[in-house]
Design a protein around this motif. Structure first.
Motif, mmCIF file in Angstrom:
data_model
loop_
_atom_site.group_PDB
_atom_site.id
_atom_site.type_symbol
_atom_site.label_atom_id
_atom_site.label_comp_id
_atom_site.label_asym_id
_atom_site.label_seq_id
_atom_site.Cartn_x
_atom_site.Cartn_y
_atom_site.Cartn_z
ATOM 1 N N THR A 1 -5.578 5.267 4.717
ATOM 2 C CA THR A 1 -6.263 6.350 5.427
ATOM 3 C C THR A 1 -5.234 7.167 6.206
ATOM 4 O O THR A 1 -4.046 6.827 6.246
ATOM 5 N N HIS B 1 4.146 11.676 1.908
ATOM 6 C CA HIS B 1 3.977 12.384 0.637
ATOM 7 C C HIS B 1 5.252 13.098 0.191
ATOM 8 O O HIS B 1 5.292 13.644 -0.911
ATOM 9 N N GLN C 1 -11.765 1.461 1.179
ATOM 10 C CA GLN C 1 -12.089 0.823 -0.092
ATOM 11 C C GLN C 1 -12.948 1.759 -0.930
ATOM 12 O O GLN C 1 -13.905 2.355 -0.434
ATOM 13 N N ARG C 2 -12.574 1.896 -2.188
ATOM 14 C CA ARG C 2 -13.341 2.713 -3.111
ATOM 15 C C ARG C 2 -13.808 1.832 -4.259
ATOM 16 O O ARG C 2 -13.023 1.058 -4.815
ATOM 17 N N THR D 1 -2.815 -0.362 -5.317
ATOM 18 C CA THR D 1 -4.174 0.069 -4.992
ATOM 19 C C THR D 1 -5.223 -0.962 -5.405
ATOM 20 O O THR D 1 -6.307 -0.991 -4.844
ATOM 21 N N ALA E 1 0.828 -1.208 0.000
ATOM 22 C CA ALA E 1 0.000 0.000 0.000
ATOM 23 C C ALA E 1 0.860 1.255 0.000
ATOM 24 O O ALA E 1 0.517 2.263 -0.641
ATOM 25 N N ALA F 1 -10.680 -0.297 -5.420
ATOM 26 C CA ALA F 1 -9.337 0.218 -5.148
ATOM 27 C C ALA F 1 -9.213 0.445 -3.651
ATOM 28 O O ALA F 1 -10.196 0.728 -2.958
ATOM 29 N N TYR F 2 -7.987 0.316 -3.147
ATOM 30 C CA TYR F 2 -7.709 0.466 -1.721
ATOM 31 C C TYR F 2 -6.655 1.552 -1.535
ATOM 32 O O TYR F 2 -5.641 1.567 -2.236
ATOM 33 N N HIS F 3 -6.925 2.444 -0.590
ATOM 34 C CA HIS F 3 -6.007 3.545 -0.315
ATOM 35 C C HIS F 3 -5.776 3.663 1.182
ATOM 36 O O HIS F 3 -6.673 3.394 1.994
ATOM 37 N N LEU G 1 -6.962 1.057 5.833
ATOM 38 C CA LEU G 1 -7.230 1.216 4.411
ATOM 39 C C LEU G 1 -8.685 1.602 4.221
ATOM 40 O O LEU G 1 -9.544 1.261 5.044
#
Length: 307
Positions: free
Chosen positions: A86, A298, A71-72, A40, A35, A82-84, A69
């Motif tokens: 948090t 980031h 989920q979208r 993703t 991740a 897709a997983y992002h 994570l």
């Protein structure tokens, strides 16, 4: 003199032990690392890690339920998920960087890793450096004094669920970090760090059945994670000591323990490190080796993934 009962209860009630119960299995570690390195989609993890679909689905669901994570679901045909990470998941970054450092130095390269990390603010390739938050000095295990104080709430929870939860007898070639290190290997390393060097000490402190512990220790010696030597005072006894490989796990352990206490359990750990140089309680931070600034997710980019 080593107080075995205090060491046992401190390790059982440590944030390390309770955190590893949640995120200590090898596939969860690999999914979290993925991740942070840009995976993703379900297929990203399955293709890169060669993880069984049912196992991957369970691990992703677990990380979503923990709030690490999100989920979208994309309204496409076929429907795509897709997983992002948090904001809570991003708090794992320091210990993920320490996984990268350990893997690059000692791992067997089964899992794909970024070949190089780049720090955007200073523009340089770098190696993550573990440092003390109070004084910004680079810190190793030898720079700390470890004190023990049992956390009653966490000890009660450990007792309620049984000290010696079932230990899988997996071959050490199929474990988490570098596929050689899982939760129980990490706890054995932590126990040795706390001064337990003999089989009977490790058995008492960890609560592992003798036969299983014997297999674990033998496997860790074969994998280079422990050194086994005859005791100079009694050649019938074996002394287990850390190797450079397992000593380097300290950075991962202390970052993970800090995350577990601060962000998951919201309780202090029973294992309290003090930085000898500055005298403050040691709280880890991970710095850029070039500009010595704290690293943020980031602010770091990745070079091509290693095969």
């Amino acid at each position: 003199m080593l107080d075995l009962l205090l060491t046992r209860d401190a390790l059982q009630s440590s944030t390390l032990n309770h955190g590893l119960k949640v995120l200590g299995d090898r596939w969860t570690v690999a999914v979290v690392m993925g991740a942070f390195t840009g995976f993703t989609r379900f297929e990203d993890w399955q293709t890169r890690l060669d993880i069984p679909r049912s196992t991957l689905a369970q691990r992703l669901s677990k990380l979503v339920s923990l709030g690490l994570l999100r989920q979208r679901i994309y309204q496409e045909r076929p429907q795509r998920h897709a997983y992002h990470l948090t904001q809570a998941g991003l708090q794992l970054y320091d210990h993920v960087l320490m996984i990268w450092v350990w893997e690059k130095r000692w791992g067997n390269r089964v899992t794909a890793l970024p070949a190089q990390l780049w720090h955007k603010p200073c523009g340089h390739g770098f190696v993550p450096v573990l440092a003390c938050t109070a004084c910004f000095e680079k810190t190793t295990l030898n720079d700390l004094r470890l004190t023990l104080k049992v956390v009653p709430e966490l000890l009660d929870d450990a007792l309620a669920h049984g000290r010696n939860a079932r230990v899988a007898a997996n071959d050490t070639q199929r474990m988490g970090l570098g596929l050689r290190v899982d939760r129980w290997a990490l706890l054995i390393v932590a126990a040795v760090m706390l001064g337990c060097h003999y089989f009977d000490q490790l058995s008492l402190v960890l609560g592992i059945a003798s036969s299983v512990l014997a297999r674990r220790l033998s496997g860790m010696v074969s994998a280079g994670l422990l050194l086994a030597q005859p005791d100079l005072a009694d050649a019938r006894r074996i002394v287990y000591r850390l190797t450079p490989t397992s000593r380097d796990l300290f950075a991962y352990l202390v970052c993970f323990s800090t995350w577990a206490g601060r962000d998951h359990l919201r309780l202090p750990s029973s294992i309290m490190p003090v930085h000898k140089a500055c005298g403050h309680r040691f709280v880890p931070q991970v710095l850029c080796s070039v500009c010595r600034m704290p690293l943020r997710p980031h602010d770091v980019s990745y070079a091509q993934l290693a095969a």
